[in-house]
Design an enzyme around this catalytic site. Structure first.
Site, mmCIF file in Angstrom:
data_model
loop_
_atom_site.group_PDB
_atom_site.id
_atom_site.type_symbol
_atom_site.label_atom_id
_atom_site.label_comp_id
_atom_site.label_asym_id
_atom_site.label_seq_id
_atom_site.Cartn_x
_atom_site.Cartn_y
_atom_site.Cartn_z
ATOM 1 N N SER A 30 54.238 52.847 60.212
ATOM 2 C CA SER A 30 55.320 53.827 60.311
ATOM 3 C C SER A 30 55.267 54.608 61.614
ATOM 4 O O SER A 30 56.089 55.487 61.854
ATOM 5 C CB SER A 30 55.248 54.800 59.120
ATOM 6 O OG SER A 30 53.962 55.394 59.054
ATOM 7 N N HIS A 163 99.113 67.905 49.329
ATOM 8 C CA HIS A 163 99.518 66.486 49.483
ATOM 9 C C HIS A 163 99.936 66.172 50.925
ATOM 10 O O HIS A 163 100.725 65.251 51.163
ATOM 11 C CB HIS A 163 100.673 66.106 48.542
ATOM 12 C CG HIS A 163 100.491 66.590 47.136
ATOM 13 N ND1 HIS A 163 99.919 65.829 46.148
ATOM 14 C CD2 HIS A 163 100.795 67.787 46.576
ATOM 15 C CE1 HIS A 163 99.884 66.525 45.016
ATOM 16 N NE2 HIS A 163 100.401 67.729 45.253
ATOM 17 N N SER A 284 91.688 57.377 77.897
ATOM 18 C CA SER A 284 91.699 55.954 77.587
ATOM 19 C C SER A 284 91.526 55.179 78.879
ATOM 20 O O SER A 284 92.012 55.586 79.933
ATOM 21 C CB SER A 284 93.036 55.592 76.939
ATOM 22 O OG SER A 284 93.303 54.215 77.125
ATOM 23 N N LYS A 290 96.690 59.228 77.768
ATOM 24 C CA LYS A 290 95.996 59.537 76.519
ATOM 25 C C LYS A 290 94.910 60.589 76.670
ATOM 26 O O LYS A 290 94.184 60.641 77.652
ATOM 27 C CB LYS A 290 95.335 58.268 75.966
ATOM 28 C CG LYS A 290 96.331 57.253 75.466
ATOM 29 C CD LYS A 290 96.674 57.459 74.018
ATOM 30 C CE LYS A 290 95.579 56.860 73.145
ATOM 31 N NZ LYS A 290 95.949 56.910 71.732
ATOM 32 N N GLU A 297 86.725 62.789 65.838
ATOM 33 C CA GLU A 297 86.622 61.526 65.088
ATOM 34 C C GLU A 297 85.168 61.189 64.761
ATOM 35 O O GLU A 297 84.855 60.703 63.672
ATOM 36 C CB GLU A 297 87.249 60.393 65.898
ATOM 37 C CG GLU A 297 88.746 60.548 66.075
ATOM 38 C CD GLU A 297 89.284 59.531 67.076
ATOM 39 O OE1 GLU A 297 89.373 59.873 68.272
ATOM 40 O OE2 GLU A 297 89.595 58.419 66.663
HETATM 41 N N1 ARG Z 1 52.375 56.685 56.423
HETATM 42 C C1 ARG Z 1 52.292 57.104 55.068
HETATM 43 C C2 ARG Z 1 53.651 57.650 54.607
HETATM 44 O O1 ARG Z 1 54.423 58.000 55.417
HETATM 45 C C3 ARG Z 1 51.229 58.142 54.895
HETATM 46 C C4 ARG Z 1 50.650 58.220 53.533
HETATM 47 C C5 ARG Z 1 49.840 57.027 53.264
HETATM 48 N N2 ARG Z 1 49.160 57.130 52.002
HETATM 49 C C6 ARG Z 1 48.606 56.084 51.391
HETATM 50 N N3 ARG Z 1 48.051 56.276 50.255
HETATM 51 N N4 ARG Z 1 48.663 54.878 51.919
HETATM 52 O O2 ARG Z 1 53.926 57.739 53.415
#
Ligand code: ARG
Length: 465
Positions: A30, A163, A284, A290, A297
């Site tokens: 992560s 409406h 544009s 334009k 938007e």
């Molecule tokens: N990278 C993990 C998360 O974001 C951290 C926690 C990991 N915990 C574990 N028991 N593997 O959730």
């Protein structure tokens, strides 16, 4: 991203004979996104280390080395020199591994009485808490810009719609104040949720608490939490704070999209109700004439991503058994994207509202169109002739039909025309057919009269001061 290759993970590899498959590493890591929580991670670890020393669980010298080393890590991350490693999975282990490089053995004592489960919950809560604060600030700015618009146009008439058909005349100020109410509710949802979420998970450890004599009050206070969370299982399993941020954000984004849609319509050549400044428009590449309301938007569109994030996280959390499951690692990108989108949309809307210029003339012409004072006529029949409202409605309908057939507006009918439908109508009726009189007469609490609008502006300025 440079990878430290090792046969098994340095942090948890004790029981593993070989390192993870490359695909395993890819799905597990992560760090590519949770590095956004580096500051929160280091703040949490510094508080934890100070507490461990105070409780005599680690020495003061070790705590000092850890706390200083963590500041070095933070400066490396913020300075862009830090080498993130996918093999080290996440921000928690990347920071700890670097701390070990820097200070050696004491780094290994930091994780005493703690787990990545309470650590990630703490880091993420700190991150989300900042977003609540940013959203509250962004909403304050937007509400301020709306109050200024309402002030400047408290008397300015415009058509009110149902409406998307002209219904009754209202004031520009009243319309702006409707959004003040909406965004103020958004703000109060953020304030409520922030207060509810401000409990520290740190010290819940993996899920069951710890046998070390930790002081959770101390770490909670150091990190600005109101108190430690009372149940260790809940502390590591809870992502309500993220869901509440996303749901409050979704409602806010819904409001932003409704306003954005109105601005798109109002700025069109067909309406010409408002001029959006060049600063919030684009041209544009092919049509030189334009001027497109792109900011409006895009604000209108952001709700799609934000609602999507809410639904994604609700779906991720649904059915998860207590306590932590790795599924929960999928929480962050949803919240990061939604928070970025919301802050940008709020800032763009504030800027656009501050700059936009209502076109009083077009608004007044439109306000008088579509027999917009027909209700005023019916109300006059009730008041002046004591007619039951249902009968008054019918008489007025007949007069509207007459005006429509002649291609004129209600005030253009003569008294004789009126009397041909109902003999008792007098000249006084023309007093209520003008839009300015119409709006001025709507003094019921919450109504559109300029006097009401001014009171509401004053009330909101006092609340916000
Ligand atoms: N990278 C993990 C998360 O974001 C951290 C926690 C990991 N915990 C574990 N028991 N593997 O959730």
């Amino acid at each position: 991203m440079s990878d430290k290759k090792s046969s098994s993970n340095a942090m948890w590899g004790g029981r593993f004979a070989s390192g993870p498959d490359a695909i395993m590493e890819a799905i597990n890591a992560s760090i590519s996104f949770d590095k956004r929580m580096a500051r929160q991670d280091i703040e949490g670890s510094r508080a934890h280390a100070a507490m461990l020393a105070q409780q005599g669980i680690i020495t003061d010298n070790d705590a000092k080395a850890i706390r200083e080393g963590l500041l070095t890590v933070l400066s490396e991350i913020e300075g862009g020199t830090f080498q993130f490693s996918t093999a080290l999975e996440d921000i928690h282990m990347n920071v700890e591994a670097r701390l070990k490089d820097l200070i050696g053995e004491p780094a290994g004592r930091l994780h005493t009485g703690r787990s990545r489960n309470d650590q990630v919950a703490t880091d993420f809560k700190l991150w989300v808490r900042d977003q609540f604060d940013a959203a509250i600030g962004g909403l304050d700015a937007l509400i301020g810009a709306l109050l200024d618009q309402a002030d400047a146009g408290a008397d300015m008439v415009m058509p009110g719609f149902t409406h998307l058909q002209v219904a009754q005349p209202v004031t520009w100020g009243h319309h702006m104040m409707a959004y003040v109410e909406m965004f103020a509710r958004d703000k109060s949802r953020m304030v409520d949720a922030r207060a509810r979420m401000n409990e520290s998970p740190l010290g819940a450890a993996a899920l069951a608490g710890t046998s070390f004599p930790i002081d959770r009050d101390m770490t909670a206070a150091a990190l600005g939490f109101d108190r430690p969370s009372a149940n260790s299982l809940d502390a590591v399993a809870d992502r309500d704070f993220a869901l509440e941020f996303l749901s409050a954000s979704s409602i806010c984004a819904t409001h932003l999209s409704r306003f954005a849609e109105e601005l798109v319509i109002w700025s069109s050549a067909q309406f010409r109700f408002v001029v959006i400044s060049d600063r919030f428009s684009t041209g544009s590449s092919i049509m030189p004439q334009k001027k497109n309301p792109d900011a409006a938007e895009l604000i209108r569109a952001k709700v799609g991503r934000i609602n999507g994030s809410l639904v994604a996280l609700l779906t991720i959390m649904k059915g998860l058994p207590l306590t932590y499951s790795k599924d929960m690692q999928e929480d962050k990108e949803q919240v990061f994207d939604a928070a970025d989108s919301l802050m940008l949309a709020l800032a763009a809307m504030s800027g656009m509202v501050a700059d936009m210029r209502p076109n009083a003339e077009s608004l007044a012409v439109a306000a008088a169109s579509g027999f917009s004072t027909a209700t005023d006529l019916a109300d006059w029949l009730v008041r002046a002739l004591n007619m039951p409202f249902r009968d008054a409605h019918h008489v007025t309908g007949t007069l509207v039909k007459m005006a429509e057939d002649r291609g004129c507006d209600l005030p253009d009918l003569t008294l004789e025309d009126m009397q041909s439908v109902h003999g008792a109508i007098t000249d006084d009726v023309f007093g209520v057919l003008g839009v300015q009189n119409s709006v001025a007469s709507r003094v019921s609490y919450g109504g559109t009269a300029p006097s009401n609008v001014r009171k509401q502006i004053k009330r909101w300025r006092e609340i916000l001061a």
